[in-house]
Design a protein around this motif. Structure first.
Motif, PDB file in Angstrom:
ATOM      1  N   SER A  30       0.849  -1.191   0.000  1.00 45.28           N
ATOM      2  CA  SER A  30       0.000   0.000   0.000  1.00 45.28           C
ATOM      3  C   SER A  30       0.887   1.245   0.000  1.00 45.28           C
ATOM      4  O   SER A  30       2.039   1.194   0.410  1.00 45.28           O
ATOM      5  CB  SER A  30      -0.948   0.024   1.200  1.00 45.28           C
ATOM      6  OG  SER A  30      -0.219   0.033   2.409  1.00 45.28           O
ATOM      7  N   HIS A  32       0.928   5.308   1.232  1.00 45.82           N
ATOM      8  CA  HIS A  32       0.259   6.253   2.121  1.00 45.82           C
ATOM      9  C   HIS A  32       0.615   7.667   1.709  1.00 45.82           C
ATOM     10  O   HIS A  32       0.375   8.037   0.571  1.00 45.82           O
ATOM     11  CB  HIS A  32       0.588   5.891   3.562  1.00 45.82           C
ATOM     12  CG  HIS A  32       0.152   4.504   3.879  1.00 45.82           C
ATOM     13  ND1 HIS A  32      -1.125   4.225   4.320  1.00 45.82           N
ATOM     14  CD2 HIS A  32       0.779   3.302   3.774  1.00 45.82           C
ATOM     15  CE1 HIS A  32      -1.255   2.914   4.468  1.00 45.82           C
ATOM     16  NE2 HIS A  32      -0.123   2.340   4.142  1.00 45.82           N
ATOM     17  N   ASP A  33       1.179   8.472   2.565  1.00 44.95           N
ATOM     18  CA  ASP A  33       1.512   9.845   2.200  1.00 44.95           C
ATOM     19  C   ASP A  33       2.560   9.867   1.085  1.00 44.95           C
ATOM     20  O   ASP A  33       3.496   9.067   1.072  1.00 44.95           O
ATOM     21  CB  ASP A  33       2.043  10.610   3.404  1.00 44.95           C
ATOM     22  CG  ASP A  33       0.953  10.869   4.433  1.00 44.95           C
ATOM     23  OD1 ASP A  33       1.296  11.328   5.545  1.00 44.95           O
ATOM     24  OD2 ASP A  33      -0.229  10.625   4.129  1.00 44.95           O
ATOM     25  N   SER A  52      -1.998  13.093   1.003  1.00 41.54           N
ATOM     26  CA  SER A  52      -2.227  11.893   1.796  1.00 41.54           C
ATOM     27  C   SER A  52      -3.052  10.880   1.003  1.00 41.54           C
ATOM     28  O   SER A  52      -3.499  11.153  -0.120  1.00 41.54           O
ATOM     29  CB  SER A  52      -2.957  12.258   3.088  1.00 41.54           C
ATOM     30  OG  SER A  52      -4.262  12.727   2.777  1.00 41.54           O
ATOM     31  N   SER A  53      -3.255   9.716   1.594  1.00 49.30           N
ATOM     32  CA  SER A  53      -4.005   8.669   0.913  1.00 49.30           C
ATOM     33  C   SER A  53      -5.469   9.047   0.706  1.00 49.30           C
ATOM     34  O   SER A  53      -6.128   8.505  -0.194  1.00 49.30           O
ATOM     35  CB  SER A  53      -3.912   7.356   1.690  1.00 49.30           C
ATOM     36  OG  SER A  53      -4.337   7.538   3.018  1.00 49.30           O
ATOM     37  N   ASP A  54      -5.966   9.996   1.517  1.00 47.69           N
ATOM     38  CA  ASP A  54      -7.362  10.439   1.329  1.00 47.69           C
ATOM     39  C   ASP A  54      -7.458  11.675   0.447  1.00 47.69           C
ATOM     40  O   ASP A  54      -8.543  12.229   0.270  1.00 47.69           O
ATOM     41  CB  ASP A  54      -8.034  10.700   2.680  1.00 47.69           C
ATOM     42  CG  ASP A  54      -7.432  11.881   3.431  1.00 47.69           C
ATOM     43  OD1 ASP A  54      -7.883  12.155   4.559  1.00 47.69           O
ATOM     44  OD2 ASP A  54      -6.512  12.527   2.896  1.00 47.69           O
ATOM     45  N   THR A  73      -3.815   6.577  -6.962  1.00 51.36           N
ATOM     46  CA  THR A  73      -3.360   5.491  -6.106  1.00 51.36           C
ATOM     47  C   THR A  73      -3.390   4.146  -6.826  1.00 51.36           C
ATOM     48  O   THR A  73      -2.485   3.341  -6.684  1.00 51.36           O
ATOM     49  CB  THR A  73      -4.221   5.429  -4.828  1.00 51.36           C
ATOM     50  OG1 THR A  73      -4.099   6.679  -4.136  1.00 51.36           O
ATOM     51  CG2 THR A  73      -3.753   4.305  -3.922  1.00 51.36           C
ATOM     52  N   ASP A  98       5.624   7.151   1.405  1.00 52.14           N
ATOM     53  CA  ASP A  98       5.612   6.234   2.542  1.00 52.14           C
ATOM     54  C   ASP A  98       4.823   4.997   2.118  1.00 52.14           C
ATOM     55  O   ASP A  98       3.618   5.094   1.875  1.00 52.14           O
ATOM     56  CB  ASP A  98       4.953   6.883   3.754  1.00 52.14           C
ATOM     57  CG  ASP A  98       5.769   8.037   4.294  1.00 52.14           C
ATOM     58  OD1 ASP A  98       5.169   8.999   4.798  1.00 52.14           O
ATOM     59  OD2 ASP A  98       7.010   7.983   4.200  1.00 52.14           O
ATOM     60  N   ALA A 114       7.416  -1.248   6.556  1.00 46.35           N
ATOM     61  CA  ALA A 114       7.292   0.157   6.187  1.00 46.35           C
ATOM     62  C   ALA A 114       8.582   0.640   5.547  1.00 46.35           C
ATOM     63  O   ALA A 114       9.680   0.249   5.950  1.00 46.35           O
ATOM     64  CB  ALA A 114       6.964   0.994   7.412  1.00 46.35           C
TER      65      ALA A 114
END
Length: 128
Positions: A30, A32-33, A52-54, A73, A98, A114
């Protein structure tokens, strides 16, 4: 392994526009940021914009109103649309993400880890 590859840099005149792109590849679980950073000659690396992911975005003050960060994404890509470029925007621009990586061992075990991943950078030069 994870790779981030930037493209889109170049030499342009003041007032011109450029769009930088970043492609993420590898054993990604995945993302993320994500963000763009830049380092001008003789200066420290600075954060330009993050997403960010959102989809929430943040910009350094000098980029507000001129730069737009976006991401896809599903395609694992990120872009930075830069308008009204000025000589002070001259720098090497780096893509950062990230990510969580996933690896599977020969015994069938799965490891998720990570990683703060960086690209090699793309040069943006603004000159009259």
């Amino acid at each position: 392994q994870v790779q981030l590859v930037e493209s889109g840099g170049g030499l342009v005149q003041p007032g011109a526009s450029l769009t930088l792109s970043c492609i993420v590849s590898g054993n990604i679980y995945s993302i993320h940021d994500m963000g763009w950073h830049r380092q001008a000659p003789g200066k420290q690396r600075e954060l330009v914009a993050t997403i960010s992911s959102d989809g929430s975005t943040k910009y350094v003050e000098s980029a507000k109103g001129r730069f737009t960060i976006s991401r896809d994404t599903a395609e694992k890509t990120m872009s930075l649309q830069m308008n009204s470029l000025q000589p002070e925007d001259t720098a090497v621009y780096y893509c950062n993400a990230d990510v969580l990586t996933i690896t599977t061992s020969q015994e069938g075990g799965t490891t998720i880890a990570a990683l703060d991943a960086w690209g090699q950078g793309t040069l943006v030069s603004i000159e009259s």
